[in-house]
Design an enzyme around this catalytic site. Structure first.
Site, PDB file in Angstrom:
ATOM      1  N   GLU A   1      -4.857  -8.900   3.350  1.00 37.62           N
ATOM      2  CA  GLU A   1      -5.133  -7.700   2.552  1.00 37.62           C
ATOM      3  C   GLU A   1      -5.071  -7.999   1.056  1.00 37.62           C
ATOM      4  OE1 GLU A   1      -2.505  -4.539   3.938  1.00 37.62           O
ATOM      5  OE2 GLU A   1      -3.930  -3.992   5.491  1.00 37.62           O
TER       6      GLU A   1
ATOM      7  N   ASN B   1       0.835  -1.210   0.000  1.00 37.88           N
ATOM      8  CA  ASN B   1       0.000   0.000   0.000  1.00 37.88           C
ATOM      9  C   ASN B   1       0.863   1.250   0.000  1.00 37.88           C
ATOM     10  OD1 ASN B   1      -2.425  -1.455   0.248  1.00 37.88           O
ATOM     11  ND2 ASN B   1      -2.346  -1.402   2.485  1.00 37.88           N
TER      12      ASN B   1
ATOM     13  N   ASP C   1       3.342  -5.611  12.301  1.00 43.05           N
ATOM     14  CA  ASP C   1       4.063  -6.141  11.129  1.00 43.05           C
ATOM     15  C   ASP C   1       5.537  -6.364  11.461  1.00 43.05           C
ATOM     16  OD1 ASP C   1       1.694  -5.883   9.712  1.00 43.05           O
ATOM     17  OD2 ASP C   1       2.175  -3.846   9.063  1.00 43.05           O
TER      18      ASP C   1
ATOM     19  N   ASN D   1       5.215  -4.413   4.627  1.00 46.89           N
ATOM     20  CA  ASN D   1       5.873  -4.107   5.916  1.00 46.89           C
ATOM     21  C   ASN D   1       6.514  -5.368   6.496  1.00 46.89           C
ATOM     22  OD1 ASN D   1       4.888  -1.483   5.806  1.00 46.89           O
ATOM     23  ND2 ASN D   1       3.146  -1.886   7.162  1.00 46.89           N
TER      24      ASN D   1
ATOM     25  N   LEU E   1      -0.561  -8.660  22.822  1.00 46.93           N
ATOM     26  CA  LEU E   1      -1.452  -7.898  23.710  1.00 46.93           C
ATOM     27  C   LEU E   1      -0.970  -6.468  23.901  1.00 46.93           C
ATOM     28  CD1 LEU E   1      -1.737 -10.687  26.447  1.00 46.93           C
ATOM     29  CD2 LEU E   1      -3.395 -10.204  24.638  1.00 46.93           C
ATOM     30  N   GLY E   2      -0.194  -5.940  22.944  1.00 46.62           N
ATOM     31  CA  GLY E   2       0.297  -4.565  23.062  1.00 46.62           C
ATOM     32  C   GLY E   2       1.209  -4.431  24.272  1.00 46.62           C
TER      33      GLY E   2
ATOM     34  N   SER F   1       9.568   3.047  10.020  1.00 44.59           N
ATOM     35  CA  SER F   1       9.813   2.861  11.463  1.00 44.59           C
ATOM     36  C   SER F   1      10.358   1.476  11.802  1.00 44.59           C
ATOM     37  CB  SER F   1       8.509   3.092  12.237  1.00 44.59           C
ATOM     38  OG  SER F   1       7.610   2.010  12.024  1.00 44.59           O
TER      39      SER F   1
ATOM     40  N   ASP G   1       0.776   4.560   1.840  1.00 46.72           N
ATOM     41  CA  ASP G   1       0.106   5.087   3.039  1.00 46.72           C
ATOM     42  C   ASP G   1       0.125   6.615   3.034  1.00 46.72           C
ATOM     43  OD1 ASP G   1      -0.193   2.482   3.927  1.00 46.72           O
ATOM     44  OD2 ASP G   1       1.307   2.635   5.521  1.00 46.72           O
TER      45      ASP G   1
HETATM   46  O1  RIB Z   1      -0.159  -2.569   9.593  1.00 43.71           O
HETATM   47  C1  RIB Z   1      -0.009  -1.276   9.096  1.00 43.71           C
HETATM   48  C2  RIB Z   1      -0.453  -1.229   7.673  1.00 43.71           C
HETATM   49  O2  RIB Z   1      -1.838  -1.470   7.609  1.00 43.71           O
HETATM   50  C3  RIB Z   1      -0.264   0.109   7.001  1.00 43.71           C
HETATM   51  O3  RIB Z   1       1.004   0.229   6.404  1.00 43.71           O
HETATM   52  C4  RIB Z   1      -1.431   0.175   6.026  1.00 43.71           C
HETATM   53  O4  RIB Z   1      -1.046   0.162   4.691  1.00 43.71           O
HETATM   54  C5  RIB Z   1      -2.308  -1.022   6.362  1.00 43.71           C
HETATM   55  O5  RIB Z   1      -2.116  -2.061   5.497  1.00 43.71           O
END
Ligand code: RIB
Length: 293
Positions: free
Chosen positions: A138, A12, A245, A44, A214-215, A284, A14
């Site tokens: 996705e 994607n 990711d 990612n 769980l963050g 990041s 973003d």
């Molecule tokens: O997990 C983050 C991603 O979710 C973003 O980069 C966005 O493109 C969505 O796919």
């Protein structure tokens, strides 16, 4: 020889907006800043594997107008020989990041939804028993890729994000590894309480390594009937986008590198913590050097 990693996943563009709060129904809100970066859960995760020192080949589709994306992925160490350049627009995401670093994501699948079975068959047929196929949610044709990989003896790792009902009809008990956040785990188990979620998923998938993130509360690992809790690494949150990711990519790269589950989880948690401390999705994701410095 090490197992190889094939990642069939989204790419994607973003568009990321910094906002005070997520825009509400009927509200018009000015953003504090806007930037355009590369993202997509699939891409990612490929970049995270590469930055963790792993070898990964990415099956993906993107617009022929976005060739900078291939250049970026290749420069990040991803094998782009299975990227298709197509006439349709690339997938994109509109991402709001609020003052707490939390995000809200609107997706448009674009080229990510145009995969044909024949190209998946050709790509997966090059892989052998013991190699890994990584999937997210996705792209279209996930079920077909899953079946092909299982029938060839590949180990399938699924990160079913974003969750949808289609995931419920996959033969999840055939997974090598399932990596989910709490919401995804609750949806798969049709349960709310974490203990019940763990018991239900463990009973459904007795031979699958199950990882529930769980963050800031850490990670739960369920493997061969054993349940282990791993603490999260503390972080100063700037932007949580792509933390999951980063975790997935680092975990798989570390397992293929020969680390034990708990060592791989420790490395993945530390990488995800670093990812949330800077802005953007792919930019990041830390390198192994950054992690170990
Ligand atoms: O997990 C983050 C991603 O979710 C973003 O980069 C966005 O493109 C969505 O796919």
């Amino acid at each position: 020889m090490k197992p190889r990693i094939l990642n069939f996943g989204s790419i994607n563009i973003d568009h990321v907006y910094r906002v005070d709060h997520f825009v509400q129904a009927g509200e018009t809100l000015a953003s504090d800043s806007m930037s355009t970066v590369l993202g997509g859960k699939g891409a990612n995760q490929s970049v995270a594997i590469a930055r963790a020192g792993g070898d990964v080949r990415h099956i993906g589709r993107l617009s022929e107008a976005d060739q900078w994306v291939s250049t970026y992925l290749e420069a990040s160490g991803v094998d782009i020989s299975l990227l298709e350049s197509v006439a349709e627009p690339s997938g994109h995401a509109i991402i709001q990041v609020d003052r707490n670093g939390e995000n809200s994501i609107l997706l448009h699948g674009g080229a990510n939804q145009g995969f044909e079975n024949a190209s998946l068959e050709s790509a997966i047929s090059e892989y052998n028993s013991g190699d890994y196929l990584l999937l997210q949610n996705e792209t279209n044709a996930i079920a077909h890729a899953f079946d092909l990989a299982v029938s060839q003896g590949l180990k399938v790792v699924l990160n079913p994000a974003p969750m949808s009902n289609d995931i419920l009809s996959l033969p999840l008990e055939k997974l090598d590894t399932l990596i989910v956040n709490l919401g995804e785990a609750q949806a798969l188990a049709s349960q709310d309480a974490l203990d019940q979620v763990v018991d239900t998923l463990a009973a459904k998938m007795p031979e699958t390594r199950i990882i529930i993130t769980l963050g800031e509360r850490g990670v739960v690992l369920v493997n061969n009937g054993d349940v282990t809790k791993v603490d999260a690494t503390t972080a100063n949150v700037v932007d949580t986008t792509a933390a999951g990711d980063t975790f997935v990519g680092y975990f798989i790269a570390s397992i293929v590198d020969g680390l034990k589950d708990l060592e791989a989880l420790d490395r993945a948690c530390r990488a995800a913590a670093l990812a949330v401390e800077s802005f953007g999705a792919m930019p990041s994701i830390p390198t192994l050097d950054q992690l170990e410095s």
